[in-house]
Design a protein around this motif. Sequence first.
Motif, PDB file in Angstrom:
ATOM      1  N   GLY A  84       0.797  -1.227   0.000  1.00  0.00           N
ATOM      2  CA  GLY A  84       0.000   0.000   0.000  1.00  0.00           C
ATOM      3  C   GLY A  84       0.823   1.267   0.000  1.00  0.00           C
ATOM      4  O   GLY A  84       0.291   2.357  -0.220  1.00  0.00           O
ATOM      5  N   THR A  85       2.142   1.157   0.244  1.00  0.00           N
ATOM      6  CA  THR A  85       3.029   2.316   0.177  1.00  0.00           C
ATOM      7  C   THR A  85       4.269   1.927  -0.616  1.00  0.00           C
ATOM      8  O   THR A  85       4.682   0.762  -0.626  1.00  0.00           O
ATOM      9  CB  THR A  85       3.475   2.792   1.571  1.00  0.00           C
ATOM     10  N   LEU A  86       4.882   2.909  -1.254  1.00  0.00           N
ATOM     11  CA  LEU A  86       6.073   2.631  -2.041  1.00  0.00           C
ATOM     12  C   LEU A  86       7.216   2.157  -1.152  1.00  0.00           C
ATOM     13  O   LEU A  86       7.917   1.196  -1.482  1.00  0.00           O
ATOM     14  CB  LEU A  86       6.486   3.879  -2.828  1.00  0.00           C
ATOM     15  N   ALA A 142       6.014  -1.963  -8.539  1.00  0.00           N
ATOM     16  CA  ALA A 142       5.793  -1.192  -7.303  1.00  0.00           C
ATOM     17  C   ALA A 142       5.885   0.306  -7.581  1.00  0.00           C
ATOM     18  O   ALA A 142       5.069   1.095  -7.068  1.00  0.00           O
ATOM     19  CB  ALA A 142       6.811  -1.600  -6.249  1.00  0.00           C
ATOM     20  N   LEU A 143       6.850   0.696  -8.389  1.00  0.00           N
ATOM     21  CA  LEU A 143       6.998   2.114  -8.731  1.00  0.00           C
ATOM     22  C   LEU A 143       5.813   2.596  -9.577  1.00  0.00           C
ATOM     23  O   LEU A 143       5.326   3.715  -9.392  1.00  0.00           O
ATOM     24  CB  LEU A 143       8.319   2.336  -9.462  1.00  0.00           C
ATOM     25  N   ALA A 144       5.351   1.746 -10.490  1.00  0.00           N
ATOM     26  CA  ALA A 144       4.203   2.116 -11.323  1.00  0.00           C
ATOM     27  C   ALA A 144       2.947   2.288 -10.465  1.00  0.00           C
ATOM     28  O   ALA A 144       2.144   3.203 -10.704  1.00  0.00           O
ATOM     29  CB  ALA A 144       3.983   1.059 -12.403  1.00  0.00           C
ATOM     30  N   ARG A 145       2.763   1.427  -9.472  1.00  0.00           N
ATOM     31  CA  ARG A 145       1.606   1.571  -8.577  1.00  0.00           C
ATOM     32  C   ARG A 145       1.686   2.891  -7.813  1.00  0.00           C
ATOM     33  O   ARG A 145       0.663   3.568  -7.603  1.00  0.00           O
ATOM     34  CB  ARG A 145       1.550   0.403  -7.585  1.00  0.00           C
ATOM     35  N   ALA A 146       2.901   3.254  -7.386  1.00  0.00           N
ATOM     36  CA  ALA A 146       3.071   4.516  -6.659  1.00  0.00           C
ATOM     37  C   ALA A 146       2.732   5.707  -7.546  1.00  0.00           C
ATOM     38  O   ALA A 146       2.147   6.694  -7.086  1.00  0.00           O
ATOM     39  CB  ALA A 146       4.502   4.632  -6.143  1.00  0.00           C
ATOM     40  N   VAL A 147       3.066   5.625  -8.823  1.00  0.00           N
ATOM     41  CA  VAL A 147       2.714   6.695  -9.764  1.00  0.00           C
ATOM     42  C   VAL A 147       1.193   6.760  -9.912  1.00  0.00           C
ATOM     43  O   VAL A 147       0.598   7.844  -9.881  1.00  0.00           O
ATOM     44  CB  VAL A 147       3.388   6.456 -11.133  1.00  0.00           C
ATOM     45  N   ASP A 157      11.065   8.650 -13.986  1.00  0.00           N
ATOM     46  CA  ASP A 157      11.814   7.740 -14.853  1.00  0.00           C
ATOM     47  C   ASP A 157      12.061   6.466 -14.049  1.00  0.00           C
ATOM     48  O   ASP A 157      12.955   6.403 -13.202  1.00  0.00           O
ATOM     49  CB  ASP A 157      13.148   8.373 -15.279  1.00  0.00           C
ATOM     50  N   ILE A 158      11.244   5.466 -14.300  1.00  0.00           N
ATOM     51  CA  ILE A 158      11.268   4.256 -13.481  1.00  0.00           C
ATOM     52  C   ILE A 158      12.584   3.513 -13.612  1.00  0.00           C
ATOM     53  O   ILE A 158      13.106   2.960 -12.628  1.00  0.00           O
ATOM     54  CB  ILE A 158      10.067   3.355 -13.830  1.00  0.00           C
ATOM     55  N   ASP A 159      13.177   3.487 -14.802  1.00  0.00           N
ATOM     56  CA  ASP A 159      14.453   2.784 -14.975  1.00  0.00           C
ATOM     57  C   ASP A 159      15.563   3.444 -14.164  1.00  0.00           C
ATOM     58  O   ASP A 159      16.406   2.758 -13.576  1.00  0.00           O
ATOM     59  CB  ASP A 159      14.841   2.720 -16.452  1.00  0.00           C
TER      60      ASP A 159
END
Length: 206
Positions: A84-86, A142-147, A157-159
């Motif tokens: 639920g959190t990054l 996980a990063l995409a969910r945070a976005v 920039d996820i990479d």
Amino acid sequence: MSDQTDTAPRRGRPRSEAARQAILQAAAEMLLDQGGARVSMDAVAGRAGVSKATIYRWWPSKERLALEALVEWAAAGSPPRDTGTLRGDLLALVRPWVREIRTRQFGRVIAALVTEAQSNPDFAEVYRRHFVEPRREPMRAALARAVDRGEAPADLDIDVALDLIYGPLYHRLLHGHAPLTERFAQQVVDLALSGILVSATTERKA
């Protein structure tokens, strides 16, 4: 040495799944207990109860066997959690990984695979596709969910974010200049997030 572009062993006689699993398990256990340089095809064959010719019929090199054994070992771990959190997601990914590799010869195995990838372009492609990218995908998600929930900036920039987190961990793993601990992993995550989340806060205020 010729190489293939897939982790699947070469075609030949129909192989026994039990024998395949025995070989992969023996290879993974020996690699992670002893490191890649100390493991031979003869030793794996003896531990798995098969002939060396059987292993070579399915895997063209020790590096290809090591790669598939490592992929199978990594796939056996627990699936990533959505906390639920990054920060929670990232810690749930890196802490178990650090905890596991601290008790095994993981660094030596990875170093051997990276060395082979540097001199063998075909193996490098297989290594990236079947080991590097699958390791990055859960953190990418996980990063995409945070976005999506507005916790991280939309233009993140996820990479780059992935490399900010994995880079220091692999740096310590491969060079051994300082301990790779769970505390260090948490510090890396928090430092990376101090930039990522500040950017999101600034974006919301703008």
